[in-house]
Design a protein around this motif. Structure first.
Motif, PDB file in Angstrom:
ATOM      1  N   SER A  89      41.509 -82.839 -92.193  1.00 45.52           N
ATOM      2  CA  SER A  89      41.565 -82.708 -90.731  1.00 45.52           C
ATOM      3  C   SER A  89      42.848 -82.017 -90.303  1.00 45.52           C
ATOM      4  O   SER A  89      42.852 -81.195 -89.376  1.00 45.52           O
ATOM      5  CB  SER A  89      41.464 -84.088 -90.070  1.00 45.52           C
ATOM      6  OG  SER A  89      40.197 -84.663 -90.318  1.00 45.52           O
ATOM      7  N   LYS A  90      43.954 -82.353 -90.970  1.00 43.82           N
ATOM      8  CA  LYS A  90      45.220 -81.683 -90.656  1.00 43.82           C
ATOM      9  C   LYS A  90      45.162 -80.215 -91.059  1.00 43.82           C
ATOM     10  O   LYS A  90      45.710 -79.350 -90.373  1.00 43.82           O
ATOM     11  CB  LYS A  90      46.381 -82.375 -91.368  1.00 43.82           C
ATOM     12  CG  LYS A  90      46.820 -83.662 -90.707  1.00 43.82           C
ATOM     13  CD  LYS A  90      48.094 -84.202 -91.345  1.00 43.82           C
ATOM     14  CE  LYS A  90      48.583 -85.440 -90.608  1.00 43.82           C
ATOM     15  NZ  LYS A  90      49.833 -85.984 -91.181  1.00 43.82           N
ATOM     16  N   ALA A  91      44.503 -79.934 -92.179  1.00 43.55           N
ATOM     17  CA  ALA A  91      44.396 -78.541 -92.637  1.00 43.55           C
ATOM     18  C   ALA A  91      43.723 -77.675 -91.582  1.00 43.55           C
ATOM     19  O   ALA A  91      44.221 -76.599 -91.232  1.00 43.55           O
ATOM     20  CB  ALA A  91      43.633 -78.478 -93.956  1.00 43.55           C
ATOM     21  N   VAL A  92      42.592 -78.141 -91.043  1.00 43.71           N
ATOM     22  CA  VAL A  92      41.867 -77.325 -90.056  1.00 43.71           C
ATOM     23  C   VAL A  92      42.519 -77.400 -88.679  1.00 43.71           C
ATOM     24  O   VAL A  92      42.287 -76.532 -87.834  1.00 43.71           O
ATOM     25  CB  VAL A  92      40.372 -77.716 -89.987  1.00 43.71           C
ATOM     26  CG1 VAL A  92      39.690 -77.420 -91.311  1.00 43.71           C
ATOM     27  CG2 VAL A  92      40.188 -79.182 -89.600  1.00 43.71           C
ATOM     28  N   LYS A  93      43.339 -78.405 -88.451  1.00 46.21           N
ATOM     29  CA  LYS A  93      44.108 -78.452 -87.202  1.00 46.21           C
ATOM     30  C   LYS A  93      45.143 -77.327 -87.195  1.00 46.21           C
ATOM     31  O   LYS A  93      45.305 -76.621 -86.201  1.00 46.21           O
ATOM     32  CB  LYS A  93      44.805 -79.808 -87.069  1.00 46.21           C
ATOM     33  CG  LYS A  93      45.813 -79.876 -85.929  1.00 46.21           C
ATOM     34  CD  LYS A  93      46.626 -81.159 -85.985  1.00 46.21           C
ATOM     35  CE  LYS A  93      47.784 -81.138 -84.998  1.00 46.21           C
ATOM     36  NZ  LYS A  93      48.651 -82.344 -85.119  1.00 46.21           N
TER      37      LYS A  93
END
Length: 655
Positions: A89-93
């Motif tokens: 989720s942090k990666a795509v954020k």
């Protein structure tokens, strides 16, 4: 060497790549080397080692999207699904163009039975996969912070396909990243001429309009998006934010709750709890706000906005456990500069309430230094821009247009009197607004952006006609200024409902008092100010989500204060009969006397309810929302002295 290692990994020669990485000196282990070391160890089935390298990398750069993607891959190999979901989720954020991260995230959602979220993740992966290579690469560069390269890639593509909607959308996002919101708006509106119902462009436009504080338009677009796709959580959240912005609070609360019910009990819920907490704070429901802020950090210990939101309640006392959690998070976790800044502001406030002013001052210094380091701010330039207003609005401009002497105006809006409360932030403007809004004839609103938007448009039109602003303003007629006033009244009608008196408390409108009086000769203006040291310290203690860039350095605050003071003196020489200066210290020590003076200015009768302002039920969106729901207090007078021994630059500020 690193290029060779990267090539070896691509061709599957993992052992050789790892061997070469081990020959590097410690000084050579930068971001790329650490990332490649993590990739090698994942392929070598050493996920624990890979995660150690990624932790080192994220300490160097907490925004490294591919590092979070690698974390996700390794957590999946270790069957740590929740951690994998958080990392992906942090990666795509940080980089929404990472198609592999979206695909893996979809798999994780499917394993958890979150089919709706899985569908959304796959849709995002498919969108970026189907983009032309130049545009996909452009997005990747944009999200990695290389805006110049992103723009080059995009413009190269547009030179071949000038009507390509996806390229126009990317160019708009680049403009948005550069805070050129007017350009972004124009590009997106142009793209929508090609595809009027393109959801991605509509969504981007809603966000740009939100940045431009055109909340009603953003709300209408968000409504359209939700009609197109009623289960899209991004669209629902966008609509909730816009509803809150136009004071549709019940709708906003319902939408936030709907989004929360659709999300798993995971860190992804934290930002929604923050938004809901802000809504409750605006409505004066402090306990509900507090619960939501606490829930946010409990879901994600690294979510610094939660700690700052609690601190920004002003009277919230952090427990010892919370204080230790904040200190540990700041010291041990990989955080972005913004998160470090927010945590430092929160810790400063926590220690201030514990009367540990020395430690509080240290955290305020750290927080302000971090914030200022992120900004491209020139204090001298801003001071000069205030001085320039005297040249932009010479006294002759008012004589020629005679806007103040016009007694009769045919329009209905001329019967409406806007009350502009101006000054520096944290000077008592919210208190003053709450007092006035407790009068039966006066409508309180919020910090309205409309005057600044009109001022910016006039500057832009002058540039388009290759004129200096004073020359352009000199050729505008009294009628044209009146039309701008009509526009202001109409645009703000959603907030004041055509009440006889309404308040616009945008503090920085002090820069535009000349324009205001040319547009709205009936307007009344109240300048509220604190003594300079209290004013500077109050701003230094505050994190502002937008604007007020002078506030992160005490000398910058003082310079800005003096320039503001000088400009108000100039305006007073021109429009003195409609401008009242109020000292905050007098307001809190002699409230009835000061309020009577204001009533005389407004030509309204004094009402006892005005000093029972804390009982008035209304939405308040500023950081002082809690403070104006209690009786007048004097504890903030000379509060700068609490920090004088630890911030010596405070003593150097001259009145």
């Amino acid at each position: 060497m690193l290029q060779k290692i990267q090539a070896l990994i691509k061709t599957g020669n993992i052992q050789q790549a790892w061997h070469l990485l081990q020959t590097l000196n410690q000084s050579e282990l930068g971001e790329q080397a650490l990332y490649l070391a993590a990739v090698c160890n994942r392929y070598l089935h050493k996920s624990d080692v890979a995660l150690d390298y990624l932790e080192q990398l994220l300490r160097l750069n907490a925004c490294h999207a591919r590092a979070y993607q690698e974390q996700g891959y390794n957590f999946l190999l270790l069957k740590q699904t929740e951690k994998a979901q958080a990392a992906l989720s942090k990666a795509v954020k940080f980089n929404p163009s990472l198609t592999s991260a979206w695909q893996k995230l979809a798999e994780v959602y499917q394993l958890s039975g979150l089919n709706n979220l899985a569908h959304n993740a796959l849709a995002n992966a498919e969108y970026y996969q189907n983009l032309p290579l130049h545009i996909r690469s452009g997005y990747s560069k944009l999200y990695e912070g290389d805006i110049t390269q992103a723009q080059t890639l995009c413009q190269t593509f547009l030179s071949q396909q000038p009507d390509n909607l996806e390229a126009m959308r990317l160019l708009a996002q680049i403009a948005n990243a550069n805070q050129a919101y007017d350009k972004a708006e124009f590009l997106l509106e142009s793209a929508l001429l090609l595809q009027p119902n393109n959801a991605f462009c509509l969504f981007d436009l809603a966000l740009v309009l939100q940045n431009r504080q055109k909340f009603s338009q953003a709300y209408q677009i968000a409504q359209k998006l939700v009609k197109q796709s009623s289960d899209n959580l991004s669209f629902l959240l966008c609509l909730a934010n816009q509803a809150a912005s136009i004071n549709e609070f019940e709708e906003a609360e319902h939408l936030y709750q709907k989004v929360l019910h659709s999300l798993p009990l995971s860190p992804e819920r934290a930002p929604v709890h923050i938004a809901l907490g802000h809504l409750y704070k605006t409505l004066g429901q402090v306990e509900k706000a507090q619960i939501n802020y606490q829930t946010a950090y409990q879901l994600d210990n690294e979510y610094a906005d939660a700690y700052w939101s609690l601190a920004n309640l002003k009277r919230y006392q952090f427990s010892q456990a919370e204080l230790q959690l904040m200190l540990d998070t700041l010291e041990q976790k990989a955080l972005t500069n913004t998160d470090k800044c927010l945590l430092s502001f929160a810790l400063a406030k926590a220690f201030e309430l514990k009367q540990n002013y020395q430690r509080s001052a240290c955290f305020y210094q750290t927080a302000n230094h971090l914030r200022l380091s992120e900004l491209n701010y020139d204090n001298q330039q801003q001071v000069e821009s205030l001085k320039q207003q005297k040249q932009n609005f010479p006294s002759t401009l008012f004589v020629e247009n005679k806007p103040i002497k016009r007694q009769e105006q045919s329009s209905a809006s001329a019967k409406i009197t806007p009350i502009f409360i101006v000054g520096l932030p944290r000077a008592g403007s919210t208190l003053l607004e709450q007092i006035l809004a407790s009068h039966s004839q006066v409508q309180g609103t919020m910090e309205l952006p409309n005057i600044m938007q009109i001022a910016n448009e006039l500057e832009q039109k002058a540039k388009e006609q290759k004129q200096k602003l004073p020359d352009y303003l000199a050729i505008l007629s009294a009628e044209e200024f009146s039309q701008l006033g009509e526009r202001y009244i109409q645009e703000t009608q959603i907030h004041h409902n055509n009440r006889s008196y309404f308040i616009d408390k945008m503090p920085n409108n002090f820069k535009h008092l000349g324009l205001i009086k040319l547009m709205l000769p009936q307007a009344k203006i109240i300048d509220i100010r604190r003594n300079i040291k209290d004013a500077c310290m109050a701003n230094y203690k505050q994190y502002f989500a937008q604007g007020q860039l002078f506030s992160y350095n005490l000398q910058h605050c003082a310079n800005f204060y003096h320039a503001y003071q000088d400009l108000i003196q100039y305006w007073s020489s021109i429009i003195h009969q409609d401008l009242l200066r109020i000292q905050y210290e007098h307001l809190v020590t002699e409230p009835e006397s000061v309020v009577n003076k204001i009533c005389q200015l407004l030509e309204i009768g004094y009402e006892a309810n005005m000093l029972n302002f804390y009982k008035t039920k209304r939405a308040v969106k500023t950081p002082s929302s809690e403070q104006v729901r209690q009786p007048i207090y004097q504890s903030s007078l000379d509060s700068w002295k609490l920090f004088a021994n630890y911030l010596p630059e405070l003593r150097l500020i001259k009145d």
